[in-house]
Write an enzyme that holds these catalytic residues in place. Structure first.
Site, mmCIF file in Angstrom:
data_model
loop_
_atom_site.group_PDB
_atom_site.id
_atom_site.type_symbol
_atom_site.label_atom_id
_atom_site.label_comp_id
_atom_site.label_asym_id
_atom_site.label_seq_id
_atom_site.Cartn_x
_atom_site.Cartn_y
_atom_site.Cartn_z
ATOM 1 N N ASP A 257 3.836 -2.944 -6.692
ATOM 2 C CA ASP A 257 3.003 -3.199 -5.512
ATOM 3 C C ASP A 257 2.226 -4.511 -5.632
ATOM 4 O O ASP A 257 2.073 -5.257 -4.656
ATOM 5 C CB ASP A 257 2.055 -2.024 -5.228
ATOM 6 N N GLY A 258 1.771 -4.813 -6.850
ATOM 7 C CA GLY A 258 1.069 -6.081 -7.051
ATOM 8 C C GLY A 258 1.985 -7.272 -6.846
ATOM 9 O O GLY A 258 1.592 -8.292 -6.259
ATOM 10 N N ASP B 173 -4.835 4.675 -9.500
ATOM 11 C CA ASP B 173 -4.505 4.666 -10.935
ATOM 12 C C ASP B 173 -5.264 5.768 -11.660
ATOM 13 O O ASP B 173 -4.731 6.439 -12.548
ATOM 14 C CB ASP B 173 -4.854 3.314 -11.565
ATOM 15 N N ASP C 290 0.825 -1.210 0.000
ATOM 16 C CA ASP C 290 0.000 0.000 0.000
ATOM 17 C C ASP C 290 0.858 1.257 0.000
ATOM 18 O O ASP C 290 0.521 2.255 -0.660
ATOM 19 C CB ASP C 290 -0.933 0.012 1.215
#
Length: 211
Positions: free
Chosen positions: A69-70, A91, A29
């Site tokens: 981050d993913g 995004d 996050d």
């Protein structure tokens, strides 16, 4: 197309960095938020002053946080609905900053209302592209179609804007105008594709209105 062919390679490239950040105790996050702030800073601090090249350099340094981050979330087993929601929402903020900054330049010191209008069209239609998919999913349907998804739009506008910003290339503004026009048309077609896809599912009885 980029999601299909490039994401795996980009994910592999950023895997060592993802591992390092996780070892340092940094959460996905935090990477999402910092990445978005960096993109917004690069766009809003440079583009409205006509500094396209350096603005693109700064944006590029942060724009891949969407992949990083993913990757971190999957590696740490911390993928969550909240993380997906935060990522998707921010995004949209980053996209709006990029195209909005171009609008500010061309509506102001850039003194080109046609270019400002094209950038504004890309901003608006880009938001509708995202909303059309999110709304479909909220109604229990899918809209995973379209010729202009986020990755394609970002690569096209950032590469062209950066090249136009290199003084010795002497690349005319019209080149960026053509790209923005094509992105606007492609985004409009994508919206139509998603609407037709959802209509077909609705007529077949898929999905239901939320209670």
């Amino acid at each position: 197309m980029l999601n299909r062919y490039a994401r795996a390679a980009i994910t592999k490239f950023f895997t060592p960095l993802a591992k390092l950040l996780l070892r340092l105790g940094i959460s996905p996050d935090v990477v999402t938020i910092v990445g978005t702030l960096g993109v917004c800073f690069g766009a809003l601090a440079f583009y409205p002053r006509g500094s396209f090249f350096w603005g693109t350099v700064v944006i590029t340094c942060f724009v891949f946080s969407d992949t990083l981050d993913g990757n971190m979330a999957r590696m740490s087993g911390r993928s969550s609905v909240w993380g997906a929601y935060l990522d998707s929402t921010l995004d949209r903020v980053a996209d709006a900053a990029i195209f909005g900054a171009l609008v500010l330049w061309y509506a102001g010191s850039g003194d080109n209302l046609v270019m400002a209008g094209l950038a504004l069209a890309c901003l608006i239609l880009g938001m509708v592209v995202s909303y059309s998919k999110a709304r479909a999913e909220g109604l229990g349907m899918t809209a995973n179609v379209g010729i202009a998804e986020r990755s394609e739009r970002l690569v096209a506008v950032l590469v062209t804007t950066g090249l136009v910003g290199i003084p010795w290339l002497h690349l005319p503004t019209a080149v960026l105008g053509v790209v923005l026009a094509l992105l606007a048309v492609a985004s409009f077609i994508t919206v139509l594709q998603r609407m037709l896809t959802v209509r077909r599912q609705a007529l077949d009885g898929a999905g239901e209105l939320p209670q």
